[in-house]
Design a protein around this motif. Structure first.
Motif, PDB file in Angstrom:
ATOM      1  N   ASP A   1      -3.928  53.842  -9.283  1.00  0.00           N
ATOM      2  CA  ASP A   1      -5.051  54.218  -8.324  1.00  0.00           C
ATOM      3  C   ASP A   1      -6.290  53.584  -8.834  1.00  0.00           C
ATOM      4  N   GLY A   2      -6.692  53.243  -9.879  1.00  0.00           N
ATOM      5  CA  GLY A   2      -7.639  52.456 -10.576  1.00  0.00           C
ATOM      6  C   GLY A   2      -7.436  50.900 -10.132  1.00  0.00           C
ATOM      7  N   VAL A   3      -6.226  50.604 -10.318  1.00  0.00           N
ATOM      8  CA  VAL A   3      -5.980  48.913  -9.656  1.00  0.00           C
ATOM      9  C   VAL A   3      -6.332  48.818  -8.377  1.00  0.00           C
ATOM     10  N   GLU A   4      -5.970  49.795  -7.530  1.00  0.00           N
ATOM     11  CA  GLU A   4      -6.073  49.624  -6.157  1.00  0.00           C
ATOM     12  C   GLU A   4      -7.204  49.804  -5.604  1.00  0.00           C
ATOM     13  N   ALA A   5      -8.253  50.325  -6.493  1.00  0.00           N
ATOM     14  CA  ALA A   5      -9.637  50.584  -6.259  1.00  0.00           C
ATOM     15  C   ALA A   5     -10.409  49.322  -6.519  1.00  0.00           C
ATOM     16  N   ILE A   6      -9.936  48.770  -7.666  1.00  0.00           N
ATOM     17  CA  ILE A   6     -10.168  47.354  -8.099  1.00  0.00           C
ATOM     18  C   ILE A   6     -10.134  46.345  -6.918  1.00  0.00           C
TER      19      ILE A   6
ATOM     20  N   ALA B   1      -9.340  46.848  -3.713  1.00  0.00           N
ATOM     21  CA  ALA B   1     -10.278  47.296  -2.295  1.00  0.00           C
ATOM     22  C   ALA B   1     -11.654  46.688  -2.425  1.00  0.00           C
ATOM     23  N   GLN B   2     -12.346  47.145  -3.792  1.00  0.00           N
ATOM     24  CA  GLN B   2     -13.640  46.607  -3.909  1.00  0.00           C
ATOM     25  C   GLN B   2     -13.665  45.124  -4.070  1.00  0.00           C
ATOM     26  N   SER B   3     -12.618  44.591  -4.541  1.00  0.00           N
ATOM     27  CA  SER B   3     -12.753  43.061  -4.734  1.00  0.00           C
ATOM     28  C   SER B   3     -12.698  42.436  -3.295  1.00  0.00           C
ATOM     29  N   GLN B   4     -11.845  42.658  -2.555  1.00  0.00           N
ATOM     30  CA  GLN B   4     -11.660  42.315  -0.867  1.00  0.00           C
ATOM     31  C   GLN B   4     -12.911  42.187  -0.279  1.00  0.00           C
ATOM     32  N   LYS B   5     -13.513  43.436  -0.121  1.00  0.00           N
ATOM     33  CA  LYS B   5     -14.904  43.301   0.503  1.00  0.00           C
ATOM     34  C   LYS B   5     -15.863  42.341  -0.337  1.00  0.00           C
ATOM     35  N   ALA B   6     -15.799  42.741  -1.693  1.00  0.00           N
ATOM     36  CA  ALA B   6     -17.088  41.637  -2.391  1.00  0.00           C
ATOM     37  C   ALA B   6     -16.906  40.337  -2.357  1.00  0.00           C
ATOM     38  N   ASN B   7     -15.384  39.989  -2.432  1.00  0.00           N
ATOM     39  CA  ASN B   7     -15.174  38.560  -2.447  1.00  0.00           C
ATOM     40  C   ASN B   7     -15.363  37.984  -0.934  1.00  0.00           C
ATOM     41  N   ALA B   8     -15.156  38.868   0.024  1.00  0.00           N
ATOM     42  CA  ALA B   8     -15.466  38.280   1.352  1.00  0.00           C
ATOM     43  C   ALA B   8     -16.665  37.846   1.524  1.00  0.00           C
TER      44      ALA B   8
END
Length: 108
Positions: free
Chosen positions: A17-22, A24-31
């Motif tokens: 779950d922690g990895v999935e959170a990373i 998801a957060q990275s997808q938005k921030a990297n965009a």
């Protein structure tokens, strides 16, 4: 542009779950940053490649290195690039235990 590959070890209490959170957060921030790449996780270690404009990627690497969810951060490779390997991925999660897909991006 630059492409950087790093490796680190997740802290023992970081679950899927922690990895999935990373991711998801990275997808938005990297965009927002114009960064692309992929993250492989084998249940213990991370192997990630990031690509984009050099100052942006270097600043992101500094942030990732300080993240308390992992340790043993080490840059394995970096190179200047003219085009992206992960053109359609702000952060692709590689679910295979083999880090080859991420590492092979450095050969592109």
């Amino acid at each position: 542009m630059i492409r950087i590959l790093y490796f680190s070890t997740a802290h023992a209490d970081l679950g899927d779950d922690g990895v999935e959170a990373i991711v998801a957060q990275s997808q938005k921030a990297n965009a927002d940053r114009g960064v692309t790449g992929a993250l492989a996780y084998n249940g213990r270690n991370f192997c990630q490649v990031l690509e984009g404009e050099e100052p942006v990627v270097r600043e992101l690497i500094k942030t990732i290195e300080k993240d308390p969810r992992h340790g043993g951060f080490k840059i394995l490779d970096e190179k200047q690039i003219e085009s992206r390997y992960f053109t359609d991925w702000t952060m692709k999660r590689v679910s295979d235990l083999d880090f080859g897909e991420v590492i092979n991006a450095m050969k592109a």
